[in-house]
Motif scaffolding. Structure first.
Motif, PDB file in Angstrom:
ATOM      1  N   GLN A 244       0.821  -1.214   0.000  1.00  0.00           N
ATOM      2  CA  GLN A 244       0.000   0.000   0.000  1.00  0.00           C
ATOM      3  C   GLN A 244       0.855   1.264   0.000  1.00  0.00           C
ATOM      4  N   ASP A 245       2.074   1.171   0.516  1.00  0.00           N
ATOM      5  CA  ASP A 245       2.952   2.340   0.526  1.00  0.00           C
ATOM      6  C   ASP A 245       3.624   2.490  -0.836  1.00  0.00           C
ATOM      7  N   ALA A 246       3.916   3.740  -1.183  1.00  0.00           N
ATOM      8  CA  ALA A 246       4.629   4.018  -2.435  1.00  0.00           C
ATOM      9  C   ALA A 246       6.109   3.697  -2.245  1.00  0.00           C
ATOM     10  N   ILE A 247       6.636   2.834  -3.121  1.00  0.00           N
ATOM     11  CA  ILE A 247       8.025   2.400  -3.014  1.00  0.00           C
ATOM     12  C   ILE A 247       8.720   2.646  -4.343  1.00  0.00           C
ATOM     13  N   ILE A 248       9.898   3.295  -4.260  1.00  0.00           N
ATOM     14  CA  ILE A 248      10.683   3.623  -5.450  1.00  0.00           C
ATOM     15  C   ILE A 248      12.118   3.176  -5.209  1.00  0.00           C
ATOM     16  N   GLY A 249      12.704   2.458  -6.167  1.00  0.00           N
ATOM     17  CA  GLY A 249      14.100   2.033  -6.079  1.00  0.00           C
ATOM     18  C   GLY A 249      14.931   2.687  -7.165  1.00  0.00           C
ATOM     19  N   ILE A 250      16.063   3.284  -6.769  1.00  0.00           N
ATOM     20  CA  ILE A 250      16.970   3.962  -7.704  1.00  0.00           C
ATOM     21  C   ILE A 250      18.349   3.327  -7.550  1.00  0.00           C
ATOM     22  N   ASN A 251      18.989   2.936  -8.673  1.00  0.00           N
ATOM     23  CA  ASN A 251      20.323   2.343  -8.578  1.00  0.00           C
ATOM     24  C   ASN A 251      21.398   3.417  -8.551  1.00  0.00           C
ATOM     25  N   GLU A 252      22.659   2.965  -8.494  1.00  0.00           N
ATOM     26  CA  GLU A 252      23.771   3.911  -8.383  1.00  0.00           C
ATOM     27  C   GLU A 252      23.957   4.769  -9.626  1.00  0.00           C
ATOM     28  N   LYS A 253      23.373   4.371 -10.767  1.00  0.00           N
ATOM     29  CA  LYS A 253      23.438   5.166 -11.989  1.00  0.00           C
ATOM     30  C   LYS A 253      22.249   6.110 -12.130  1.00  0.00           C
ATOM     31  N   GLN A 254      21.481   6.264 -11.050  1.00  0.00           N
ATOM     32  CA  GLN A 254      20.293   7.123 -11.034  1.00  0.00           C
ATOM     33  C   GLN A 254      19.255   6.651 -12.048  1.00  0.00           C
ATOM     34  N   GLU A 255      19.125   5.334 -12.152  1.00  0.00           N
ATOM     35  CA  GLU A 255      18.098   4.732 -12.993  1.00  0.00           C
ATOM     36  C   GLU A 255      17.050   4.064 -12.098  1.00  0.00           C
ATOM     37  N   VAL A 256      15.801   4.064 -12.561  1.00  0.00           N
ATOM     38  CA  VAL A 256      14.709   3.501 -11.772  1.00  0.00           C
ATOM     39  C   VAL A 256      14.795   1.977 -11.825  1.00  0.00           C
ATOM     40  N   LEU A 257      14.958   1.365 -10.632  1.00  0.00           N
ATOM     41  CA  LEU A 257      14.983  -0.094 -10.549  1.00  0.00           C
ATOM     42  C   LEU A 257      13.580  -0.671 -10.475  1.00  0.00           C
ATOM     43  N   PHE A 258      12.754  -0.071  -9.625  1.00  0.00           N
ATOM     44  CA  PHE A 258      11.374  -0.516  -9.490  1.00  0.00           C
ATOM     45  C   PHE A 258      10.533   0.648  -8.969  1.00  0.00           C
ATOM     46  N   MET A 259       9.243   0.608  -9.275  1.00  0.00           N
ATOM     47  CA  MET A 259       8.295   1.631  -8.813  1.00  0.00           C
ATOM     48  C   MET A 259       6.907   0.975  -8.852  1.00  0.00           C
ATOM     49  N   ASN A 260       6.312   0.805  -7.670  1.00  0.00           N
ATOM     50  CA  ASN A 260       5.023   0.109  -7.650  1.00  0.00           C
ATOM     51  C   ASN A 260       3.888   1.025  -8.109  1.00  0.00           C
ATOM     52  N   ASP A 261       2.707   0.432  -8.239  1.00  0.00           N
ATOM     53  CA  ASP A 261       1.556   1.170  -8.773  1.00  0.00           C
ATOM     54  C   ASP A 261       1.179   2.336  -7.876  1.00  0.00           C
ATOM     55  N   THR A 262       1.280   2.141  -6.555  1.00  0.00           N
ATOM     56  CA  THR A 262       0.958   3.227  -5.614  1.00  0.00           C
ATOM     57  C   THR A 262       1.880   4.417  -5.831  1.00  0.00           C
ATOM     58  N   ALA A 263       3.161   4.153  -6.074  1.00  0.00           N
ATOM     59  CA  ALA A 263       4.121   5.246  -6.299  1.00  0.00           C
ATOM     60  C   ALA A 263       3.805   5.976  -7.599  1.00  0.00           C
ATOM     61  N   ARG A 264       3.456   5.234  -8.634  1.00  0.00           N
ATOM     62  CA  ARG A 264       3.131   5.879  -9.912  1.00  0.00           C
ATOM     63  C   ARG A 264       1.899   6.770  -9.786  1.00  0.00           C
ATOM     64  N   LYS A 265       0.883   6.290  -9.039  1.00  0.00           N
ATOM     65  CA  LYS A 265      -0.306   7.111  -8.834  1.00  0.00           C
ATOM     66  C   LYS A 265       0.005   8.340  -7.984  1.00  0.00           C
ATOM     67  N   THR A 266       0.811   8.153  -6.949  1.00  0.00           N
ATOM     68  CA  THR A 266       1.157   9.276  -6.067  1.00  0.00           C
ATOM     69  C   THR A 266       1.936  10.339  -6.825  1.00  0.00           C
ATOM     70  N   LEU A 267       2.891   9.908  -7.653  1.00  0.00           N
ATOM     71  CA  LEU A 267       3.724  10.854  -8.410  1.00  0.00           C
ATOM     72  C   LEU A 267       3.081  11.273  -9.729  1.00  0.00           C
ATOM     73  N   ASN A 268       1.893  10.721 -10.016  1.00  0.00           N
ATOM     74  CA  ASN A 268       1.176  11.052 -11.245  1.00  0.00           C
ATOM     75  C   ASN A 268       2.022  10.729 -12.476  1.00  0.00           C
ATOM     76  N   ILE A 269       2.619   9.524 -12.460  1.00  0.00           N
ATOM     77  CA  ILE A 269       3.413   9.039 -13.592  1.00  0.00           C
ATOM     78  C   ILE A 269       2.592   7.988 -14.315  1.00  0.00           C
ATOM     79  N   THR A 270       2.256   8.259 -15.567  1.00  0.00           N
ATOM     80  CA  THR A 270       1.399   7.353 -16.347  1.00  0.00           C
ATOM     81  C   THR A 270       2.190   6.439 -17.254  1.00  0.00           C
ATOM     82  N   ASP A 271       3.475   6.683 -17.402  1.00  0.00           N
ATOM     83  CA  ASP A 271       4.294   5.874 -18.301  1.00  0.00           C
ATOM     84  C   ASP A 271       4.554   4.513 -17.659  1.00  0.00           C
TER      85      ASP A 271
END
Length: 580
Positions: A244-271
């Motif tokens: 239920q919590d928004a979870i975002i993972g960023i690697n050492e190259k500043q690339e998105v490793l994972f982002m769950n559906d809650t995080a995408r809705k919270t950040l308003n990211i539709t991609d």
């Protein structure tokens, strides 16, 4: 051939080369020495004998004395035993015959002729030996030149052999080691298909076989665990997606490793293909995402409007730490390294709403209770007035108990009202410049009566020149009064309390030190938490546990710092610092 045998042959070859060069050098050095020795021993002595005999002839007049004749004869005998050159023996015999004739002759004219012959023979001996010296010197020079040339050739050959040996022989040892090191590094990079092949039949070949067996087993292990790893990865992705919590993972190259559906809705990211994208591209059109990455530590709750509703979130971040085989000064060491960060946005809207309801309830109840409590206090004051009527001792004692409880209730409601102001952010601060001692005097006046009752001495220590502080006088004095009240409560009768004001690093520090039983280190970190009270071994607790929490909020709101120092049996020291 084994490595040990190679080393023995290599060093044996070096020993033979060095021994050969040394023997050649010794031979030519001995030859040169013998030539020089011949020049010095033979020809030089003949010249010396001839010179001495010339000296005898020059120093004595005719007729010769017996001493001169004897001396000449001695050197002549030495010359006769030192004949080394061809023709030297014949000249020496002529010299002997002439000298014998000279000794027998009695006429000066004849002796003069004999002297001339003797000198002539001596000159011939000198000439012969001088020519011999020159010839032998030339021979010695020629020998030196030959020795130099030959030793140069031998030395050059030896140098070339040794240089070739030093360049090529280490390769027998270094090349297999280098190949083995490269293979180990490849294995460290998880290239388990790496194999080593040595043609030699030695220890390195055995090491290569063991290395290949290890790589094959690692490769089998990698392939057998690949399916398990993929399955675990999908399971973890499913868990993250369903949280239920928004979870975002960023690697050492500043690339998105994972982002769950809650995080995408919270950040308003539709991609949907956000995984793998660089955050620099995403934050250009998303200020909320940019704010989250910028504040990569735990920050205060913040508000987001989603679907027309205000939602509150608390952000937390932590590093993704993975083991890594690092190399330090040529030694492989197991260490940890950061592989990125995980950001978690906890939805605390429900807790925030409950907290606001609690704060409003406390503020309302405290405000409603304050009026009847004040009325009770006024009524108790009237009961104590003799004009209303006399009361007996028991009635007076009951009235005093009611008054103490009423005062305690009044203090608790005041603290609850102060707390509600702090929690709602409605705290009103009136900053004015004031001398620190004015705050101290105000606080001492408030508790002086209680101090006199317990016969506690209030000792004041201060610097000679104290700068003004820009603070809210009422709130700051309230904190100091709270410190003094607590110190009085835990101080024994006829003890003392030290109040100190000093400047330190651009700050003015106020401190209150008592000499009570002190506070255990276990409780010191929680002492400024709301509603926390130190256990008192079965004694009744006084107060609400809010005084120090409110004091901390007041001091922090003014840009200051608050803390304590305490030790069991030595008392406690509470202090706060404010900018000068």
């Amino acid at each position: 051939m084994k490595v040990r045998t190679k080393l023995r042959l290599g060093f044996g070859f070096l020993f033979i080369i060095v021994l050969l060069f040394g023997a050649t050098a010794l031979f030519y050095i001995r030859d040169i020495s013998e030539n020089a020795k011949g020049i010095l021993k033979n020809n030089y002595e003949s010249l010396s004998f001839a010179r001495e005999m010339h000296t005898v002839l020059d120093d004595n007049d005719l007729p010769f004395s017996i001493a001169a004749t004897t001396k000449f004869n001695q050197y002549l005998l030495k010359q006769e035993h030192n004949i080394t050159e061809p023709g030297e023996e014949e000249i020496t015999k002529n010299l002997r015959n002439t000298f014998e004739s000279f000794k027998k002759s009695k006429e000066n004219a004849v002796n003069t002729q004999f002297i001339r012959d003797i000198r002539h023979n001596l000159r011939e001996i000198e000439r012969l030996n001088m020519h011999a010296i020159v010839r032998k010197n030339d021979n010695a020079r020629a020998s030196v030149n030959r020795a130099t040339l030959f030793l140069g050739l031998v030395g050059t050959f030896t140098f070339l052999v040794l240089f070739s040996f030093s360049v090529n022989f280490p390769g027998f040892i270094a090349d297999p080691l280098r190949a083995l090191l490269e293979g180990i590094r490849e294995i460290g990079q998880k290239n388990y298909s790496k194999r080593l092949h040595f043609e030699q039949n030695d220890e390195f070949s055995e090491v290569a076989n063991a290395f290949n067996q290890m790589a094959a087993r690692l490769n089998d292990w990698e392939n057998s665990n690949l399916a398990t790893v993929i399955s675990e990865k999908r399971r973890i992705e499913t868990i993250i997606e369903q949280m239920q919590d928004a979870i975002i993972g960023i690697n050492e190259k500043q690339e998105v490793l994972f982002m769950n559906d809650t995080a995408r809705k919270t950040l308003n990211i539709t991609d949907d293909k956000v995984i793998g994208q660089n955050t620099d591209q995403l934050i250009k059109s998303n200020d909320l995402f940019k704010s989250i990455l910028k504040n990569d530590a735990t920050i205060k709750p913040f508000k987001i409007v989603l679907g027309g509703r205000e939602l509150f979130f608390q952000m937390q971040s932590s590093d993704i730490v993975v083991p890594n085989m690092g190399e330090t000064k040529g030694v492989l060491q197991l260490a940890n390294q950061s592989a990125g960060k995980v950001y978690i946005l906890k939805n605390i809207t429900e807790f925030q709403e409950r907290d606001e309801a609690k704060t409003n309830f406390i503020a309302t109840i405290s405000h409603e209770l304050k009026t009847p409590i004040a009325s009770i206090k006024m009524s108790l004051k009237l009961l104590n007035d003799q004009r209303v009527g006399a009361i007996n001792a028991e009635q007076e004692q009951l009235i005093n108990h009611i008054k103490d409880d009423n005062d305690r209730l009044l203090k608790i409601t005041s603290e609850l009202l102060e707390l509600s102001q702090v929690e709602t952010g409605n705290i009103q601060l009136n900053f004015v410049p004031v001398n620190p001692m004015q705050i101290v005097d105000y606080a001492i006046t408030s508790i002086q009566f209680l101090a006199n009752q317990k016969q506690v001495k209030l000792e004041i220590l201060k610097d000679e020149k104290l700068p003004d502080v820009h603070v809210d006088i009422e709130k700051t004095a309230w904190v100091l009064v709270n410190f003094l009240s607590n110190a009085l409560r835990y101080s024994a009768e006829k003890s003392k309390i030290v109040i100190q004001v000093k400047t330190q690093n651009g700050l003015v520090e106020f401190s209150v030190k008592d000499f009570g039983k002190g506070i255990d280190e276990t409780y010191q970190k929680r002492l400024f938490d709301r509603y926390f009270q130190v256990p008192t071994d079965g004694q009744n607790k006084s107060g609400s546990g809010l005084g120090l929490a409110i004091s901390k909020d007041f001091i922090n709101a003014q840009g200051g710092q608050i803390g304590l120092e305490s030790e069991i049996g030595m008392g406690s020291r509470f202090y706060f610092s404010l900018p000068a």
